[in-house]
Design an enzyme around this catalytic site. Structure first.
Site, short mmCIF file in Angstrom:
data_model
loop_
_atom_site.label_atom_id
_atom_site.label_comp_id
_atom_site.label_asym_id
_atom_site.label_seq_id
_atom_site.Cartn_x
_atom_site.Cartn_y
_atom_site.Cartn_z
N GLU A 1 101.74 -16.94 -4.45
CA GLU A 1 101.39 -18.35 -4.24
C GLU A 1 102.42 -19.14 -3.44
O GLU A 1 102.10 -20.20 -2.88
CB GLU A 1 101.18 -19.06 -5.59
N ARG B 1 102.74 -17.35 -14.93
CA ARG B 1 103.25 -17.03 -13.60
C ARG B 1 102.36 -15.95 -13.01
O ARG B 1 101.95 -15.01 -13.71
CB ARG B 1 104.70 -16.52 -13.66
N CYS C 1 103.55 -16.30 -21.53
CA CYS C 1 104.92 -15.77 -21.65
C CYS C 1 105.63 -15.90 -20.30
O CYS C 1 104.97 -16.07 -19.27
CB CYS C 1 104.89 -14.32 -22.12
N HIS D 1 98.36 -24.20 -9.20
CA HIS D 1 99.53 -24.44 -10.06
C HIS D 1 99.57 -25.92 -10.49
O HIS D 1 100.54 -26.63 -10.27
CB HIS D 1 100.83 -24.06 -9.33
N ASP E 1 95.59 -20.33 -12.56
CA ASP E 1 96.31 -21.51 -12.09
C ASP E 1 97.52 -21.07 -11.28
O ASP E 1 98.18 -21.89 -10.65
CB ASP E 1 96.75 -22.37 -13.28
P1 NAD Z 1 108.42 -20.75 -24.23
O1 NAD Z 1 109.76 -20.22 -23.86
O2 NAD Z 1 108.33 -21.87 -25.20
O3 NAD Z 1 107.50 -19.56 -24.77
C1 NAD Z 1 107.44 -18.31 -24.16
C2 NAD Z 1 107.06 -17.30 -25.22
O4 NAD Z 1 106.92 -16.03 -24.57
C3 NAD Z 1 108.11 -17.14 -26.32
O5 NAD Z 1 107.51 -17.22 -27.60
C4 NAD Z 1 108.69 -15.76 -26.06
O6 NAD Z 1 109.10 -15.10 -27.24
C5 NAD Z 1 107.51 -15.05 -25.43
N1 NAD Z 1 107.88 -13.86 -24.68
C6 NAD Z 1 109.06 -13.60 -24.04
N2 NAD Z 1 109.02 -12.37 -23.50
C7 NAD Z 1 107.81 -11.85 -23.82
C8 NAD Z 1 107.20 -10.60 -23.56
N3 NAD Z 1 107.84 -9.64 -22.87
N4 NAD Z 1 105.96 -10.40 -24.02
C9 NAD Z 1 105.31 -11.37 -24.74
N5 NAD Z 1 105.85 -12.56 -25.03
C10 NAD Z 1 107.08 -12.80 -24.57
O7 NAD Z 1 107.74 -21.14 -22.84
P2 NAD Z 1 106.54 -22.17 -22.61
O8 NAD Z 1 107.10 -23.53 -22.41
O9 NAD Z 1 105.51 -21.95 -23.65
O10 NAD Z 1 106.03 -21.69 -21.17
C11 NAD Z 1 105.41 -20.42 -21.00
C12 NAD Z 1 105.30 -20.14 -19.52
O11 NAD Z 1 104.38 -21.06 -18.92
C13 NAD Z 1 106.62 -20.38 -18.74
O12 NAD Z 1 107.39 -19.23 -18.70
C14 NAD Z 1 106.15 -20.77 -17.36
O13 NAD Z 1 106.19 -19.64 -16.54
C15 NAD Z 1 104.69 -21.20 -17.56
N6 NAD Z 1 104.45 -22.60 -17.17
C16 NAD Z 1 103.45 -22.85 -16.27
C17 NAD Z 1 103.16 -24.14 -15.91
C18 NAD Z 1 102.05 -24.47 -14.95
O14 NAD Z 1 101.98 -25.60 -14.43
N7 NAD Z 1 101.14 -23.54 -14.68
C19 NAD Z 1 103.92 -25.20 -16.45
C20 NAD Z 1 104.91 -24.91 -17.38
C21 NAD Z 1 105.18 -23.60 -17.73
#
Ligand code: NAD
Length: 343
Positions: A259, A230, A201, A291, A254
């Site tokens: 970080e 995050r 999320c 990351h 990750d």
């Molecule tokens: P997305 O927007 O498609 O999905 C996020 C989900 O979280 C949604 O279904 C939303 O309803 C839910 N959500 C929102 N608030 C919430 C809460 N309070 N409690 C529970 N669920 C909640 O996003 P995504 O593309 O699936 O990415 C998810 C996260 O992954 C991003 O926010 C980003 O921080 C992280 N990310 C990390 C990397 C990495 O390299 N490590 C790369 C891309 C994204």
């Protein structure tokens, strides 16, 4: 068109150079991160291209606007480093909503398998001709309950991967998918029932430290935590305590809440001034990657192409479908839905 590209890494440059040349965008690559002190590098540029640990806070936005910058193009999905509320009316912000959910979800599973099957330890041992198996006992994923927090694009791919391993999947999402075959439960139940928890999320005020001491108390003894979302979703001090008390079985990280000045850089010859991270890394059941979950060829190509398309769309039409603002998606009278621009 000139764009200042902050926090440039060798793996970013070829893709952005290629798509930049095709679309006549001249990226000026700087290896420094964007901050109040470095914002002046954007003087004479129409926009800046930034990543997850560049700061786009109020003073930076003012400086960029004073330099004539009209667009901040994030080359990532998450935008917790941008003060979108302050940016409203001053500078436009676009992002790359999805580039490869598979890259991140597959990395989450890679970390889980590495951790529970002790692959990282076995690799080091056999490199040293140590073929002992002592201490390498893992556990089957088959039949284990995995709790997924956030079932957006990455969370859903991770759910499917886990199903392929015959795991029992449960999930929590603030906005559960309608008509989905995912079994949603409350966050309480998710923490109570899961053998493995994976976080997908966004970081918001609400999700900040969603794993704290109280949450850890609710979890099963031996729970495995995976965070590819995050860092600040997890209170790192509380995590360390949970590990020392043998409550947490393993952590696959990750991302890490502090970080920004450490990850993506080589500190191998230095003393890192973060005792919590240093202590976490010494734990035999903690696996840290820097990351890296997004880092696949497919994702890098999609990131570069979409960022360049966002820039082109914005400057051609004066608007972009991937614009971010604090209002978008929240209010019925959001301008983006009506006139395709936020202000
Ligand atoms: P997305 O927007 O498609 O999905 C996020 C989900 O979280 C949604 O279904 C939303 O309803 C839910 N959500 C929102 N608030 C919430 C809460 N309070 N409690 C529970 N669920 C909640 O996003 P995504 O593309 O699936 O990415 C998810 C996260 O992954 C991003 O926010 C980003 O921080 C992280 N990310 C990390 C990397 C990495 O390299 N490590 C790369 C891309 C994204």
């Amino acid at each position: 068109m000139k764009f200042a590209f902050f926090d440039a890494k060798p793996y970013d440059i070829p893709g952005f150079r290629k798509y930049g040349e095709e679309h006549r965008i001249d990226f000026q690559f700087f290896d420094t991160k964007l901050s109040e002190n470095t914002a002046g590098l954007a003087q004479g540029c129409e926009g800046v291209c930034v990543f997850v640990n560049d700061q786009v806070n109020a003073p930076v936005i003012d400086r960029l606007a004073a330099c004539g910058v009209r667009l901040v193009a994030l080359r990532c999905a998450g935008f917790n480093n941008v003060d979108t509320r302050y940016a409203y009316g001053k500078i436009h912000v676009v992002h790359v909503p999805t580039y490869s959910p598979h890259a991140v979800a597959e990395h989450a599973m890679a970390m889980l398998l590495t951790s529970v099957r002790r692959i990282h330890k076995a690799y080091n041992r056999t490199k040293d001709f140590n073929f002992s198996l002592t201490g390498l006992t893992g556990f089957d994923l088959n039949g284990k309950t995995v709790g997924v927090v956030g079932t957006g694009s990455i969370g859903c791919v991770f759910v499917n991967i886990c199903r392929g391993f015959c795991m029992n999947v449960i999930a929590y999402d603030k906005f559960p998918k309608e008509n989905s075959d995912i079994r949603y439960v409350s966050l309480e139940e998710l923490f109570r029932e899961s053998d493995i928890l994976s976080f997908h999320c966004p970081l918001t005020k609400e999700t900040y430290h969603m794993v704290d001491r109280v949450a850890i108390e609710k979890m099963k003894k031996g729970v495995v935590l995976i965070n590819t979302s995050r860092g600040a979703l997890i209170d790192a001090e509380a995590l360390l305590e949970g590990i020392k008390e043998r409550k947490i079985g393993a952590a696959c990280l990750d991302v890490y809440e502090e970080e920004s000045d450490i990850f993506f850089e080589d500190f191998s010859g230095h003393i890192v001034n973060d005792d919590t991270l240093a202590r976490l890394i010494t734990m035999p059941n903690v696996l840290v990657t820097s990351h890296q979950a997004f880092l696949t060829e497919e994702a890098l190509d999609n990131i570069a192409r979409t960022t360049v398309e966002n820039i082109e769309e914005f400057f051609k039409k004066g608007a972009c479908g991937n614009e971010l603002c604090y209002r978008c998606g929240k209010t019925a009278n959001c301008r983006q839905h009506k006139v395709e621009k936020c202000f």
